[in-house]
Each structure stands twice: as structure tokens, then as C-alpha cells.
Design a protein around this motif. Structure first.
Motif, short mmCIF file in Angstrom:
data_model
loop_
_atom_site.label_atom_id
_atom_site.label_comp_id
_atom_site.label_asym_id
_atom_site.label_seq_id
_atom_site.Cartn_x
_atom_site.Cartn_y
_atom_site.Cartn_z
N LEU A 13 0.83 -1.21 0.00
CA LEU A 13 0.00 0.00 0.00
C LEU A 13 0.87 1.26 0.00
O LEU A 13 0.61 2.22 -0.74
N LYS A 22 1.14 4.32 -2.85
CA LYS A 22 1.00 5.76 -2.55
C LYS A 22 2.20 6.55 -3.08
O LYS A 22 2.04 7.64 -3.62
N LYS A 32 1.88 6.84 -6.87
CA LYS A 32 0.84 7.81 -7.23
C LYS A 32 1.39 9.23 -7.10
O LYS A 32 1.22 10.07 -7.99
N GLU A 87 -8.37 2.34 -3.06
CA GLU A 87 -7.60 3.50 -3.52
C GLU A 87 -8.06 3.93 -4.91
O GLU A 87 -8.97 3.33 -5.47
N ASP A 88 -7.43 4.97 -5.45
CA ASP A 88 -7.71 5.40 -6.83
C ASP A 88 -6.93 4.50 -7.78
O ASP A 88 -5.73 4.69 -7.99
#
Lengths: 214, 214
Positions: free
Chosen positions: A37, A41, A44, A85-86
């Protein structure tokens, strides 16, 4: 900063991490969820468009069943985390096999979650041989460097493979997409993931010339 | 000592070596002949059964013609040198193309030279896409992890890839045979080959666990 469009992630070393901590081998897999995760992030944030996570392979399922059960469970949980998430998320692997978890069947069609910002491919019960065993020659394929019949045809060419856990090999990761990939190895085990590993890999990648075999 | 059965050799850095010496880029290729022969001799001494030399690829021929001419010439001479040794030699690549040198056509069927001790595959005008573009699914293929239609089907799985010149990528080398290969990088350029590079690679290889993706 020139960042890779597509990063392949080999999150290796979970078992060795567990053994070092005096745990059973299968207890290492859960520790890989949070790193996965975090890495999403960071990607992104840096504008990386696509990530492929090497979940588990058909080869891996030859391991003792306690391990197979544990890494399958960890993959199910990782996909669930990422679906919050996106992400434009696809789980890819041999889903005709009983070793493919039912819980992940809904993800075997690419689905947008949130804003769908990052394209995520999560390989589950993937096999390189399964992937490329039915290629079909065509003029279109020759032009595009792609193939009809490639089961992973929805996954793009990989720019940078980052492997945790010190091993220096691809272990069957997407042989077609990885042909030109630059290969960065982190000595630390995957559960010991640090942001700095990722930054170091990007820094190294910037210094590479990109020739696509030319 | 556990030695690899099959070593893949990526002899990179000829052009950078030449530029560092104040020469034209294409003047680096000839300097790769002696290292190739030395490496063969070291492999033979250590009982390594098979060597694949990454001569040049279809991708490489997009370079300026002075370079293409020079590396083609160097490959012709390298094959001639190796054919004077104990080798079972095959030159493999797209020989339907005008970029495949006529001089090497006689070597496109595997031929025994001397005692035929070491199996040598020399890739010339090779393309990964060309290689795998016509795979045929079959039950036999699934069993053997091999494929009908693979143009390089006479080449075995690679245990260890050694790449000179510091780059950390396969650049399209035999994607099927390299799926499980351990990958060792030598920072020095290929024309600066030293026996010690080879010994270091073997030493490193010994410390790797061999799982074949398991």
C-alpha cells in the motif's frame, strides 16, 4: 525527473524475514500488505502510471500448503486494500485453476476504483508459460511488438523492475513485457520496505539510458 | 563447486570503451573477439556445458550503418575463431533478412568442431519477437516447459546471465530460456574482460539458491 511509466514489483523475502524473526515461514506474508500500500501511494505521488505486483505464481503453489494458503490470503487482502484507492485494477492469472481464489474472481476484469488514477496489475496464480503458450502470429503483432493470444496483453511494457530480498532474477515475471526492463535489486526483505528503497530505485533509473534494445 | 550448466553472455560496452579511448564507436567491436575466446576457454576448463553469446539483435541493426557493419564483421570473426575450438556450434537468428551475413549461413545448422565439447549458441540478427512469435500450444509443450514453434528451441534454459558494461537488463535475450536465470553484472566494459570477472560471477552464482520459480 524522468520517472518510469510502469514499475514491476517483485516483493520477495517474506519467508526469510519470518525465519529471521523466529517465526514460521508462512507468517511473513501478512507483513507484505502495508509495504504494498505504501508503495502504491509513493508511485501515485510520483506520477507513475502503472504498477504490476508479482503476487504469486503457479510455480509458487508447489510449496507446502501452509505457505500456499498464507500467500493466497495475503494476496486477497492486498487486492482488497488497493481497491479502496484510486486505481484501475486488474487481477491476472490462471483463474481456471482451483488454486485461483474465488474472492478475486470479480477483479479479473479491469475495474475502476475511486478516480482510477493508477493502472494496477496484480498477478495471482500467474505462469509465464500459461501467459505466452498460445501466441498467434499476425502482421499486426509484428508491428506493435505485441501478440494476439498473449494472456497478459492488457499489461504494458515494463520500464523498471524492482525486486526486494536480494535475488537477481525475474522468476518468470511477464517475459514479454520485461524484455527491455531495467532491473533494480533491493537487498532488504519486502516486509522491511522503506520509502528510501523506492527513491533509490528511481534515482538509479534516471541514470540509465533507455534504448529499448537499440 | 556447483557451476551453471548454461551461461548467457551479454558482451556490452564496446562503444563506450572505444569512446573512452578516443576512438570512433564502431572501433570497439573488434576488441571483443579475444575476450570471447578467453571466456570460452574458461568455461571449458570449468566444465560448463553450454554458452550463449549475444552477438547482435534485429534491434541493434537500427544503429548507424558504420556500427552495424562493424559488429556484423566482429560476429563473423568471432564465430570463425570459435569454430577452431572444441565446440558444437549453432548460429541462430533471422537468416531470412539481408542483415544476416552470408558468411554465417553455413553455421545455422548445429555443427561439431574438434571434440565438440562445449555447446555454443551464437545469436546473430536475433530478435526476441521473431523468436517467440509463432508458439504453438500443445500438451507436450506444457509438460516440457518448451514450445513447438519457438525458433530457439535448440537452446536450453539459461542458469546464469553475465552482462558486461554495467547495464542491468536483458535487452531481449532469449525471453523463454532466461525466465529463471540469475543475473550477474560486471561494471567493466566487455573489451576490458578479465578472467576474474568470470570467477567472481561463478563465486556469486554458488551462493544463489536455485528454485526455478518455486
Amino acid at each position: 525527473m524522468r520517472v518510469p511509466k510502469h514499475i514491476g514489483v517483485i516483493p520477495d523475502g517474506n519467508r526469510r524475514w519470518a525465519v529471521n524473526k523466529g517465526l514460521n515461514k508462512e507468517q511473513g506474508y501478512d507483513e507484505g500488505l502495508e509495504p504494498g500500500l505504501q508503495l502504491y501511494k509513493l508511485c501515485k505521488e510520483k506520477g507513475i502510471e502503472e504498477i504490476t505486483y508479482y503476487g504469486f505464481t503457479m510455480d509458487n503453489t508447489k510449496r507446502p500448503s501452509s505457505q500456499t494458503k498464507a500467500f493466497t490470503e495475503a494476496c486477497i487482502n492486498a487486492v482488497k486494500l488497493l481497491s479502496q484507492e484510486d486505481a484501475s485494477l486488474l487481477v491476472l492469472g490462471n483463474s481456471d485453476s482451483p488454486l485461483f481464489p474465488d474472492e478475486l474472481l470479480p477483479y479479473t476484469k479491469r475495474t475502476q476504483f475511486g478516480k482510477g488514477t493508477v493502472k494496477i496489475n496484480f498477478l495471482v496464480n500467474y505462469g509465464w508459460h500459461w501467459d505466452i503458450s498460445n501466441l498467434i502470429e499476425s502482421k499486426e503483432a509484428l508491428k506493435s511488438n505485441y501478440f494476439g493470444g498473449l494472456k497478459s496483453k492488457d499489461i504494458s511494457r515494463i520500464d523498471l523492475v524492482i525486486r526486494w530480498g536480494g535475488r537477481r532474477r525475474l522468476s518468470g515475471l511477464l517475459p514479454v513485457q520485461a524484455v527491455y526492463a531495467d532491473f533494480y535489486v533491493v537487498e532488504d526483505y519486502w516486509p522491511d520496505f522503506k520509502s528510501q528503497h523506492f527513491y533509490d530505485a528511481l534515482e538509479w533509473y534516471q541514470q540509465q539510458d533507455i534504448t529499448l534494445g537499440g
